[in-house]
Structures are given as structure tokens and as C-alpha cells.
Enzyme design. Structure first.
Site, PDB file in Angstrom:
ATOM      1  N   CYS A 190     -23.798  14.982  -5.093  1.00  0.00           N
ATOM      2  CA  CYS A 190     -22.361  14.771  -5.195  1.00  0.00           C
ATOM      3  C   CYS A 190     -22.089  13.439  -5.894  1.00  0.00           C
ATOM      4  O   CYS A 190     -22.653  12.412  -5.515  1.00  0.00           O
ATOM      5  CB  CYS A 190     -21.731  14.794  -3.806  1.00  0.00           C
ATOM      6  SG  CYS A 190     -19.949  14.486  -3.810  1.00  0.00           S
ATOM      7  N   CYS A 205     -20.354  11.002  -3.041  1.00  0.00           N
ATOM      8  CA  CYS A 205     -21.050  10.470  -1.859  1.00  0.00           C
ATOM      9  C   CYS A 205     -22.577  10.552  -1.948  1.00  0.00           C
ATOM     10  O   CYS A 205     -23.256  10.122  -1.030  1.00  0.00           O
ATOM     11  CB  CYS A 205     -20.563  11.191  -0.602  1.00  0.00           C
ATOM     12  SG  CYS A 205     -21.121  12.908  -0.462  1.00  0.00           S
ATOM     13  N   CYS A 256     -18.122  19.709  -1.529  1.00  0.00           N
ATOM     14  CA  CYS A 256     -19.137  18.956  -0.796  1.00  0.00           C
ATOM     15  C   CYS A 256     -18.688  18.916   0.656  1.00  0.00           C
ATOM     16  O   CYS A 256     -17.569  18.485   0.961  1.00  0.00           O
ATOM     17  CB  CYS A 256     -19.248  17.546  -1.362  1.00  0.00           C
ATOM     18  SG  CYS A 256     -20.332  16.466  -0.400  1.00  0.00           S
ATOM     19  N   CYS A 271     -17.964  15.016   1.881  1.00  0.00           N
ATOM     20  CA  CYS A 271     -16.786  14.225   1.489  1.00  0.00           C
ATOM     21  C   CYS A 271     -15.639  15.079   0.959  1.00  0.00           C
ATOM     22  O   CYS A 271     -14.605  14.541   0.572  1.00  0.00           O
ATOM     23  CB  CYS A 271     -17.174  13.168   0.467  1.00  0.00           C
ATOM     24  SG  CYS A 271     -17.525  13.826  -1.184  1.00  0.00           S
ATOM     25  N   CYS A 297     -20.797  28.201  -9.766  1.00  0.00           N
ATOM     26  CA  CYS A 297     -20.332  27.686 -11.053  1.00  0.00           C
ATOM     27  C   CYS A 297     -19.727  26.312 -10.789  1.00  0.00           C
ATOM     28  O   CYS A 297     -18.635  26.198 -10.229  1.00  0.00           O
ATOM     29  CB  CYS A 297     -19.302  28.670 -11.616  1.00  0.00           C
ATOM     30  SG  CYS A 297     -18.797  28.318 -13.294  1.00  0.00           S
TER      31      CYS A 297
END
Length: 127
Positions: free
Chosen positions: A42, A45, A91, A94, A114
Site C-alpha cells: 500500500c 501505509c 487496503c 488504512c 484490477c
């Protein structure tokens, strides 16, 4: 402090996509044709999200994966924007917007995650 101030490490495109739910144009993101060996994390984070061993060329112009990395915290939400029902992926750590998952991927899962390059960073294996 504004939301933008909380995410100063993000450039404008990353912020628009990851924090505001935007989508980058196909074939423009830095990871759509990336071939590195490692983990996509991510951008907000640094949580591990996708393993390069699960990446494939879907022809869509976005990084595509047939499953998340083992143990990845991926949240799925129903997205009814743009007059259609899709499954948004975020995610789980976060809540950064990553992209969408579709049921038209390759075996063994039949799924296509995707994902926007702007929501990702790359951590090479062993590095």
C-alpha cells in the site's frame, strides 16, 4: 489538519486515487507492465497487498492479480457508482482505495484484482 495534510508523502495522483477513490488512466501507471519479483504494498501505509507471483497481464492496462498476497488485509465493498455494481477493493489497514475485483480472471481463482499503480509501491523480494 486536513485529510491532505495527513498524507503528505503522497503525490497528487496517489492522493486522488488512494484517498479520494479515483482511477488512473489505463496503460499509464508505473506498475501495469512491471515485471519485478517481490511484494506490492500500500502506498499509504506500506501494508503488503499483492505478490508478484500472482500478477498477470490482463490486457486491461492496470496491474492485475489473480489473488492477494498470503495474509494480506484486503477489504471488499459494494460499489454502485457509474450505474453498475462492482466490488471495490481497499487496503484493510488504512482503507486506501486500490481498485476493483472482477470474476473474469485466470485459474486457479477466476478473479482479476484490477489495481491502480498509484495505490501501490513495490518492495523487491529479499531487498
Amino acid at each position: 489538519m486536513t485529510n491532505r495534510d495527513q498524507w503528505q508523502q503522497l503525490d497528487e495522483e496517489q492522493y486522488r486515487v488512494a484517498r479520494c477513490g479515483g482511477t488512473e488512466r489505463p496503460f499509464t501507471g508505473k506498475y501495469w507492465d512491471h515485471k519485478g519479483d517481490g511484494t506490492y504494498v500500500c502506498v499509504c501505509c506500506r501494508a503488503p497487498l499483492f505478490d508478484s507471483r500472482h500478477k498477470y497481464d490482463s490486457g486491461s492496462g492496470w496491474p492485475s492479480f489473480w489473488q492477494p498476497a498470503e495474509g494480506a488485509d484486503i477489504a471488499e465493498l459494494t460499489d454502485t457508482s457509474h450505474g453498475m455494481a462492482r466490488t471495490e477493493v481497499r487496503c484493510g489497514n488504512c482503507q486506501a482505495h486500490l481498485g476493483h475485483v472482477f470474476p473474469d480472471g485466470p485459474p486457479p481463482t477466476g478473479l482479476r484484482y484490477c489495481i491502480n499503480s498509484a495505490s501501490l509501491d513495490f518492495s523487491p523480494r529479499g531487498g
